[in-house]
Design a protein around this motif. Structure first.
Motif, PDB file in Angstrom:
ATOM      1  N   SER A  49     -13.258  26.279  86.064  1.00  0.00           N
ATOM      2  CA  SER A  49     -13.920  26.788  84.854  1.00  0.00           C
ATOM      3  C   SER A  49     -12.945  27.588  83.987  1.00  0.00           C
ATOM      4  O   SER A  49     -12.901  27.422  82.773  1.00  0.00           O
ATOM      5  CB  SER A  49     -15.104  27.690  85.215  1.00  0.00           C
ATOM      6  OG  SER A  49     -16.055  26.968  85.958  1.00  0.00           O
ATOM      7  N   THR A 274     -18.524  33.130  86.214  1.00  0.00           N
ATOM      8  CA  THR A 274     -18.927  31.756  86.533  1.00  0.00           C
ATOM      9  C   THR A 274     -19.983  31.775  87.638  1.00  0.00           C
ATOM     10  O   THR A 274     -19.983  32.650  88.490  1.00  0.00           O
ATOM     11  CB  THR A 274     -17.719  30.925  87.006  1.00  0.00           C
ATOM     12  OG1 THR A 274     -17.126  31.591  88.137  1.00  0.00           O
ATOM     13  CG2 THR A 274     -16.684  30.808  85.929  1.00  0.00           C
ATOM     14  N   TYR A 323     -20.477  26.348  82.897  1.00  0.00           N
ATOM     15  CA  TYR A 323     -19.911  27.251  83.903  1.00  0.00           C
ATOM     16  C   TYR A 323     -20.846  28.395  84.291  1.00  0.00           C
ATOM     17  O   TYR A 323     -20.709  28.976  85.367  1.00  0.00           O
ATOM     18  CB  TYR A 323     -18.542  27.804  83.432  1.00  0.00           C
ATOM     19  CG  TYR A 323     -18.621  28.872  82.359  1.00  0.00           C
ATOM     20  CD1 TYR A 323     -18.774  30.210  82.695  1.00  0.00           C
ATOM     21  CD2 TYR A 323     -18.546  28.540  81.010  1.00  0.00           C
ATOM     22  CE1 TYR A 323     -18.870  31.197  81.713  1.00  0.00           C
ATOM     23  CE2 TYR A 323     -18.645  29.505  80.032  1.00  0.00           C
ATOM     24  CZ  TYR A 323     -18.802  30.837  80.385  1.00  0.00           C
ATOM     25  OH  TYR A 323     -18.909  31.799  79.424  1.00  0.00           O
TER      26      TYR A 323
END
Ligand SMILES: [Zn+2]
Length: 486
Positions: A49, A274, A323
């Motif tokens: 991410s 995330t 994410y």
């Protein structure tokens, strides 16, 4: 100069326009792995991410200094201030030096990041390489009166800090609520307050990794390294700080407190977190037996998996979720991503085979705007991928002679797709190679099957082991034998 990028900021709980402190320079710090075991998939998702974020910032023209640390000391079991150091424990069990454990799993982590085509950060500092900076920071916080020493250990005084600052600012929590939700200190505890945490921990003689300090032999508390290293390489205030969302309530909250206590400033303007992974709707965890390592996912060698998936398919699957959303692993979802990824790669390969015409029906500017709009909305890769699938349809119709593209537009389309698929999403085509060896593998698998039917296990094992030695794993199941790269 740039189109507006909006980032969801954990600290304000809303999407904010991204305005770097010193554009076009951007400073980004991400908490890296503790290198005491193989990197797990949740960590891989976090770093994939932030790789997407790093790549997109560079696509926008920013010059990014990306710092991602390696935790090689100070991270104790249970993430608290007591218990064994995770790395020392592993070293003792394996009868190795702690630094051998660190080296082994740092190498493994780097290898895995390469497999996922994740770019290396600009600086990758280690906790043990910054003991001096950490000791200096403890001294400063002591001088400011926001920490206290007890018998060789130094603790951060959360309640005193909260008199002038907001300790729970990152998660919007009040100190009283946090105190109410924390266990009482045991009688043996040296801490004055329930939420106080260690900046420096006195080492027992048998503790493997310890350093001299003004307070005697000891080692830094886990949260301290990130405060010391982010300010060293990015300054007292920088643009982005990130990590997995499990780090926000304690690790990042304490990081902010340390930085504010030491220099009076909030370290980062944008906090990005995330989300986690789930498996068939359940949280992925070792105790539930539903966690798998990346290589088990690649080979399919796990009871929950019906086959293996290549690293780029796994990465594509991860990028198909935003994410900040949880991402659920299931065979069906991975199969769908595999199909989608192949469709995208096949369309990319078709670009070189398209016939150009005088007429043109492809609007490159409009496509570019759609791609940017998706990514400018808090790095929304699933929307970007959905837009890419629309382009795949267009490419297929041009190939089938049902739509037209001009020579100039085709050149522009190639460079636009190359930029977004390869440079922004960080995907690479692994199927063209796979396609070439597929018939060869089928040939070998058939010879092995015939050998097994004749009970010629010497030959069948020779094929299996030989392939394994050169990096290909065979997996037998009721449906037959499949292969994957190891
Ligand atoms: Zn950290």
């Amino acid at each position: 100069m740039y189109n507006s990028l909006f980032i969801y900021n954990t600290i304000s709980r809303k999407k904010e326009e991204f305005k770097p402190i010193n554009s076009p320079y951007v400073g980004m710090y991400v908490c890296g792995p503790t290198v005491y075991s193989d990197v797990h998939l949740g960590n891989c998702r976090t770093f994939i991410s932030f790789d997407l974020i790093y790549r997109y910032l560079m696509h926008l023209g920013y010059k990014v200094r990306y710092v991602r640390n390696i935790t090689d000391a100070g991270h104790l079991e249970g993430d608290g201030d007591s218990g064994e150091d995770k790395i020392s424990k592993k070293a003792k069990l394996a009868s190795l030096e702690p630094m051998e454990i660190v080296q082994t799993y740092t190498n493994g982590f780097h290898d895995m990041m390469k497999v996922f085509n994740v770019l290396p950060p600009s600086i990758e500092p280690t906790a043990t390489g910054h003991i001096i900076e950490q000791i200096e920071m403890v001294k400063t916080i002591l001088e400011k009166g926001l920490a206290y020493e007890v018998d060789g250990s130094v603790y951060f005084d959360v309640e005193k800090y909260n008199q002038e600052h907001n300790y729970g600012v990152l998660n919007g929590r009040k100190l009283e609520d946090l105190l109410n939700n924390t266990r009482d200190l045991g009688g043996q505890d040296q801490k004055r307050g329930k939420l106080d945490f260690a900046l420096w921990i006195k080492a027992k003689p048998e503790h493997l990794m310890q350093w001299p300090s003004p307070w005697g032999m000891g080692f830094p508390g886990w949260h301290l390294e990130c405060s010391a290293m982010s300010s060293k390489y990015l300054g007292d205030q920088f643009d982005i700080h990130g990590g997995g969302m499990d780090l926000a309530p304690t690790h990042h909250t304490n990081e902010i407190a340390q930085n504010v206590a030491a220099c009076g400033k909030h370290p980062a303007n944008y906090w990005i977190h995330t989300n986690m992974l789930t498996v068939n709707g359940q949280k992925m965890s070792k105790s539930l037996g539903n966690s798998f390592l990346p290589h088990e996912l690649f080979t399919g060698d796990h009871t929950l998996l019906h086959k293996g998936y290549s690293p780029m398919v796994v990465k594509f699957f991860m990028l198909q979720a935003h994410y900040r959303s949880t991402l659920d692993f299931s065979n069906e979802a991975l199969d769908a991503s595999e199909k989608g990824f192949k469709r995208l790669m096949n369309a990319m390969a078709l670009l070189d085979k398209l016939k150009v015409s005088e007429n043109n029906e492809v609007d490159i500017k409009a496509l570019e705007q759609k791609f940017e709009a998706a990514m400018n909305d808090d790095f929304n890769s699933p929307i970007l991928i959905a837009e890419l699938f629309d382009v795949v349809k267009t490419i297929n119709s041009i190939y089938d002679g049902k739509a037209n593209i001009s020579e100039t537009t085709l050149t522009e389309l190639k460079s636009l797709l190359n930029e977004y698929v390869h440079n922004v999403l960080g995907l690479k085509d692994e199927f063209s190679e796979t396609n070439e060896i597929e018939p060869l593998m089928e040939f070998l698998i058939n010879i092995r099957k015939e050998a097994k039917e004749k009970k010629d296990y010497v030959t069948s094992d020779k094929i299996r082991i030989g392939l394994q030695d050169i990096g290909y794993q065979l997996k037998d199941s009721k449906e037959g034998t499949t292969w994957s790269k190891t």
